[in-house]
Design an enzyme around this catalytic site. Structure first.
Site, PDB file in Angstrom:
ATOM      1  CD  GLU B  60      15.090 -50.926 -45.083  1.00  0.00           C
ATOM      2  OE1 GLU B  60      15.553 -49.840 -45.502  1.00  0.00           O
ATOM      3  OE2 GLU B  60      15.803 -51.828 -44.596  1.00  0.00           O
ATOM      4  CG  HIS B 129      18.971 -54.406 -35.209  1.00  0.00           C
ATOM      5  ND1 HIS B 129      19.669 -53.241 -35.083  1.00  0.00           N
ATOM      6  CD2 HIS B 129      19.143 -54.797 -36.502  1.00  0.00           C
ATOM      7  CE1 HIS B 129      20.249 -52.934 -36.234  1.00  0.00           C
ATOM      8  NE2 HIS B 129      19.941 -53.861 -37.119  1.00  0.00           N
TER       9      HIS B 129
END
Lengths: 347, 323
Positions: B60, B129
């Site tokens: 990321e 998540h």
């Protein structure tokens, strides 16, 4: 000498006298800028602290002497030398350090954020490791556009242990992007010796983990740095991917202007300053070979002194940064875009 | 009017902007061959190929940092971070680099960059998540934060975001992808910084965004049956914030309920409440209410996560308490 000339000679580089003199002058200019910066800091004319490049001049000079204006660099908190070598204007650099409206960043950025987008300087950076992914993205964009320019990514020894370095170098090597990773190993991350921060003897060995070449050179030998960087940039331009180039060097002062660096042994500091001064050693070699005489050296130093004085005067005489304008600078208010960056009309 | 899912609207926006401008490209984890884990880039790799759609390693920091570097050199990247929860991995690049480059360089650097991501509670994706982390991003000057609730807004705002010359965090919601709605014909844009009144009413203003717009509309229909006319303001973008529309509505109704899925403490609802107090205190007939997630990590089991986040009944209950 062009890169093509160099390669056609099978890598045995003949350096012309004038090139050595140019490199010498560039290193002297960087050091003179830093000396004046340190004086300004001590006089209270700058804000915050400065991270001086004195002692490391050969790396910026050697790496960038052969770059194109269209090539890009990313720099670090210790970035003044990189900016000067890429062609930045000393007056606007001093103006930034003094917080003036004429500074590169109009007083919003300061020493750690100087950029010049017109000559490929994508910013110094205050976060260790952060410039590495940015350099990789710039290299990606060059390939996307089909250009054969390159990106030089400068960083210190401490960056080699960051996650950003790993993610970015892995991406660049996997995608074979045109970037050269230049590690300026000055042996200390602030006060911590690299020996206590990394088990590798040569940081260039980390390249093995990315299947790219790793090269280690004496970062205080400007001709050695230049030779290694020419090879690495030539590889990058040909589409063969990145190189990790470790340049071993030393900062003469502390980490920043308020740090006396006393955590380092006196003998070590003396060794690097007296025996491995990149500027003094080049002068000695050129005097020894008769390529230059003392009078010519004195002229260079006098001209550089005048250049720095003039640049500093420009900064001092400039207006302070504008508070009202600052409030409009957080977002870019774009004019209506009717063309893309290739100059084609958008529907 | 065509009817389209939110997911299809996102894809259509990307397809149109990539067709319009060759400098627009996609990069991210699994956005290429697979079409994204939520299929929100499905078909684009087939259309544009590997020279415009880039599958990246699971990195990321490199995704956001490389997108920034590409933007600085003149491209218009659309970088996907698969879950908003993962923006934390890339937070130095987002907060210290992307958001600040234009300002730090005295206006020299222009950063036309969209970071597409999605958040919110789904079907038991648990604590890493399921979060709603928009308040992190609204707290960083230099970023714009866009959170559409309908397919039509998703398409129009994504197209506007790609054409904007500033960095944008574009946060979709995993439970919205399958929702459907009408989509205008042709090339339309939705302005960034303009709220939308999704339902008019005179008794109370419900201020909300993203999936909670749907829950608030459902609550408003329940209340309508009881003779309570709630106005539902969908902010659509949190930064820039359409404060005028909020204040105009609150002055009209005299009551404000703020609904968000993110946990309450430090949530963006607190900012809105403070702004209403600053701008319209004298018009308030009741205390401002915040209906928000409970301050806990999002749990795994359905009975647990349902207890954490707002729903139409909880919203309706809060409104009844004000009248």
């Amino acid at each position: 000498m062009s890169v093509t000339d160099y390669l056609s000679w099978g890598g045995s580089m003949q350096v012309r006298k004038q090139e050595k003199i140019d490199l010498y002058r560039l290193m002297v200019r960087i050091r003179a800028f830093e000396e004046q910066s340190f004086i300004s800091f001590n006089q209270g004319l700058t804000y915050g602290v400065l991270h001086l490049y004195i002692g490391e001049e050969a790396i910026a000079a050697g790496c960038m002497y052969d770059l194109r204006k269209e090539d890009y660099i990313t720099s670090t908190h210790r970035g003044h030398g990189h900016l000067i070598a890429k062609g930045a204007d000393m007056g606007r650099m001093f103006a930034e350090l003094l917080g003036k409206e004429t500074g590169y960043c109009r007083g919003r950025g300061g020493s750690m954020h100087i950029a010049d987008m017109t000559i490929g300087i994508l910013g110094a950076n205050g976060i260790v490791g952060a410039g590495v992914p940015i350099s990789v993205g710039a290299a990606f964009a060059l390939r996307y556009k089909g250009l054969d320019h390159v990106v030089l990514c400068f960083f210190g020894d401490a960056t080699i242990n960051t996650g950003a370095f790993h993610e970015a170098v892995n991406l660049a090597s996997t995608w074979k992007l045109p970037v050269v990773f230049v590690c300026e190993n000055n042996l200390y991350g602030i006060s911590v010796s690299i020996k206590n921060a990394c088990a590798l003897r040569s940081l260039a060995d980390r390249s093995a983990g990315y299947a790219i070449p790793g090269v280690c050179v004496d970062g205080n030998d400007v001709l050695a740095v230049r030779k290694a960087c020419i090879e690495a940039t030539a590889r990058a331009r040909k589409g063969e991917g990145p190189t990790l180039l470790e340049c071993q060097t030393y900062r003469w002062g502390g980490h920043f202007t308020a740090d006396d660096g006393k955590y380092r042994p006196d003998e070590e500091v003396r060794h690097w300053k007296e025996e491995r001064d990149p500027i003094g050693n080049l002068a000695r070699d050129m005097l020894g070979s008769g390529e230059i005489d003392q009078q010519e050296i004195d002229v260079i130093h006098r001209e550089v002194k005048e250049e720095v004085e003039k640049a500093f005067r420009y900064a001092q005489e400039s207006n302070p940064a504008d508070v009202d304008g600052m409030l409009r600078g957080v977002y870019y208010e774009s004019p209506t875009r009717t063309r893309n960056s290739k100059g084609e009309d958008l529907p | 009017m065509r009817v389209m899912s939110y997911r299809e609207a996102v894809i259509e926006a990307l397809r149109e902007e990539m067709t319009r401008d060759g400098n627009v490209f996609l990069m991210g984890e699994d956005v290429g061959r697979m079409g994204g884990v939520f299929q929100a880039t499905a078909g684009l790799w087939e259309t544009f190929g590997p020279s415009r759609v880039f599958d990246t390693p699971i990195s990321e920091v490199a995704i956001v940092g490389a997108a920034l570097g590409a933007a600085l050199v003149g491209l218009r990247p659309v970088a996907e971070i698969m879950f908003v929860d993962f923006t934390g991995v890339a937070m130095d690049q987002i907060a210290n680099q992307v958001a600040k480059f234009h300002f730090m360089t005295g206006g020299q650097a222009i950063v036309p960059l969209v970071i597409r991501t999605q958040g919110g509670v789904g079907f038991g994706d648990a604590a890493q998540h399921s979060q709603s982390l928009e308040a992190w991003h609204t707290h960083i000057p230099g970023l714009k934060v866009v959170m559409p609730s309908t397919p039509s807004d998703a398409k129009g705002l994504l197209k506007t975001s790609i054409r904007d010359d500033n960095p944008i965090i574009f946060i979709e919601h995993k439970l919205l992808y399958q929702t459907e709605g009408p989509i205008p014909e042709g090339d339309y844009l939705v302005p960034i910084g303009k709220a939308d009144i999704k339902k008019e009413g005179k008794d109370v203003t419900i201020i909300t965004w993203s999936k909670m717009v749907l829950d608030s509309l459902e609550a408003a229909s329940l209340l309508e049956e009881e003779g309570i006319h709630a106005e539902v303001v969908d902010l659509r973008t949190l930064n820039p914030l359409d404060l005028d529309t909020i204040i105009f509505s609150v002055k009209k109704t005299g009551r404000a309920v703020i609904v968000h899925e993110a946990c309450k403490t430090g949530g963006f609802g607190a900012e809105i409440a403070a702004l209403i107090v600053e701008k319209a205190f004298d018009y308030l007939d009741a205390p401002i209410q915040r209906i928000a997630g409970i301050d806990t990590p999002i749990p795994y089991a359905a009975p647990l996560y349902r207890a954490v986040i707002p729903n139409p009944d909880k919203i309706a209950q809060a409104v009844r308490g004000l009248l």
